[in-house]
Design an enzyme around this catalytic site. Structure first.
Site, PDB file in Angstrom:
ATOM      1  N   CYS A   1       1.203   6.278  12.585  1.00 21.41           N
ATOM      2  CA  CYS A   1       1.132   5.435  13.771  1.00 21.41           C
ATOM      3  C   CYS A   1       1.258   6.252  15.054  1.00 21.41           C
ATOM      4  CB  CYS A   1       2.232   4.392  13.744  1.00 21.41           C
ATOM      5  SG  CYS A   1       2.411   3.617  12.147  1.00 21.41           S
TER       6      CYS A   1
ATOM      7  N   HIS B   1       0.800  -1.229   0.000  1.00 20.52           N
ATOM      8  CA  HIS B   1       0.000   0.000   0.000  1.00 20.52           C
ATOM      9  C   HIS B   1       0.829   1.274   0.000  1.00 20.52           C
ATOM     10  CE1 HIS B   1       0.024   1.326   4.367  1.00 20.52           C
ATOM     11  NE2 HIS B   1       0.516   0.115   4.492  1.00 20.52           N
TER      12      HIS B   1
END
Ligand SMILES: *Cc1c(COP(=O)(O)O)cnc(C)c1O
Length: 381
Positions: free
Chosen positions: A325, A201
């Site tokens: 993240c 991705h």
């Protein structure tokens, strides 16, 4: 509202050609690749064709490519796989302070098992120090894992120098190349890379598919117990459609690499120049020279990064305050603190990462809004 997407380091859109290539593998060619009848064999063949394309992008042999569930899995699979295989030989691993959590937390998990890990410091621009690397090597060092290019600040490490040092000491060298693959040329043979992680991705293939290259001759323990898929290293029926998509994305990346790289560099350099001209006190994080073509990362003193993102979002602009993240937690990014930024500057940072669909007009729209928002937020600071 039109969405202007500048967060290609977090994820990319699946290319149309990639999606088209994948679709038949959901409901026409749905055979299990381990089955012996024709539609099973067709799936198996599709996987092997994809394996060739992934291998070709990095100049590996097809039988050195393992398909995984994501980039994080590739990192886990090889770092834990080598540690567990070599634990009798040694228990020392060298990595850097600015790795992606997929490497950093994997190393921390190994520390709990009794392995010892050296986390190399980095310079202001985000480079490891080769002398410090040499000095960190011990008789029981079994693995050096240094990322190819950083996901937050875009710094590209001196990979060939690192691999030379590793070779000289007979230590396996792994690199997390998730950000680099498809954006800059990689040749594992010429660069002396033993193991490499990549992820779908981040290069216009779907989320949930990754690959791991392991040079022939390097042994590692299997990651998942079960069936004999992926040369008995990663059990589980293969994600055929996504593997086909990853193969197609790698093929396209290889075909367009030069143009793609130039396109991103043009946008990046234009954006950096404009920001430096138009926004007082803007600080570019990372290296000017050895930098991913699509990456820019700025700190804007006296601007709250989160407020900046929300205001950009209100204008249809997607960017990031660090890595995806770490956003959502209020701890400053470990990468930005490792390059020496004080907490307040780390909290006022913005990552803009360009992708193939971005145009100069998009960048102009971004700059115009960014200038206005930064000015406004500074008044409220
Ligand atoms: C995105 C990323 C990963 C993780 O890949 P996933 O496929 O999302 O698990 C690992 N390393 C780096 C440098 C990344 O940018």
């Amino acid at each position: 509202m039109v969405i202007r997407y500048f967060d290609n380091a977090a994820t990319t859109k699946v290319k149309k050609e990639v999606l088209e290539e994948m679709l038949p593998y959901f409901n026409e060619k749905y055979g299990n690749p381990s089955s012996l009848y024709s539609i099973g064999r067709a799936s198996k063949k599709a996987i092997e064709e994809a394996r060739k394309k992934v291998a070709s992008l990095i100049n590996a042999n097809p039988n050195e490519i393992y398909f995984t569930g994501c980039g994080s899995e590739s990192d886990n699979m090889i770092i834990k796989g080598i540690a567990h295989k070599e634990r009798k030989k040694g228990k020392h691993i060298i990595t850097s302070q600015i790795e992606h959590p997929a490497v950093l937390h994997t190393c921390q998990a190994l520390e709990k098992e009794g392995f010892e890990v050296t986390y190399l410091k980095v310079s202001k621009e985000g480079f490891i120090n080769l002398e410090e690397l040499r000095n960190s090597i011990r008789n029981d060092t079994i693995l050096i894992s240094i990322m190819f290019a950083n996901n937050e600040i875009g710094t590209i490490q001196p990979i060939e120098m690192i691999s030379k040092i590793a070779r000289m000491h007979n230590i396996v060298f792994h690199t997390d190349a998730v950000q680099a693959c498809g954006n800059i040329p990689i040749d594992v043979k010429r660069m002396g890379i033993d193991c490499l992680s990549l992820s779908g991705h981040k290069l216009y293939a779907p989320k949930g598919i990754g690959a791991l290259y392991v040079r022939n001759g390097i042994e590692f323990e299997k990651f998942m117990d079960g069936g004999h898929q992926e040369k008995n290293k990663r059990a589980g029926t293969e994600n055929v459609a996504s593997i086909v998509g990853l193969g197609k994305a790698c093929e396209l990346a290889q075909m367009n690499l030069k143009n793609h790289q130039m396109h991103l560099e043009e946008l990046r350099d234009y954006f950096i120049k404009e920001v430096e001209e138009k926004i007082d006190g803007a600080i570019l994080n990372g290296s000017i020279k050895n930098r991913l073509p699509g990456n820019s990362n700025f700190s804007f003193p006296m601007v709250d990064g989160e407020a900046l993102l929300l205001n950009l979002d209100a204008k249809g602009i997607c960017a990031s305050a660090g890595s995806a993240c770490t956003s959502g937690s209020s701890k400053p990014s470990h990468v930005l603190t490792s390059i020496g930024l004080p907490d307040d500057l780390a909290h006022s940072s913005l990552r803009v990462s360009f992708g193939e669909d971005n145009t100069k007009e998009d960048v102009d729209y971004l700059i115009e809004n960014l200038c206005e928002i930064v000015q406004r937020l500074r008044k409220q600071y």
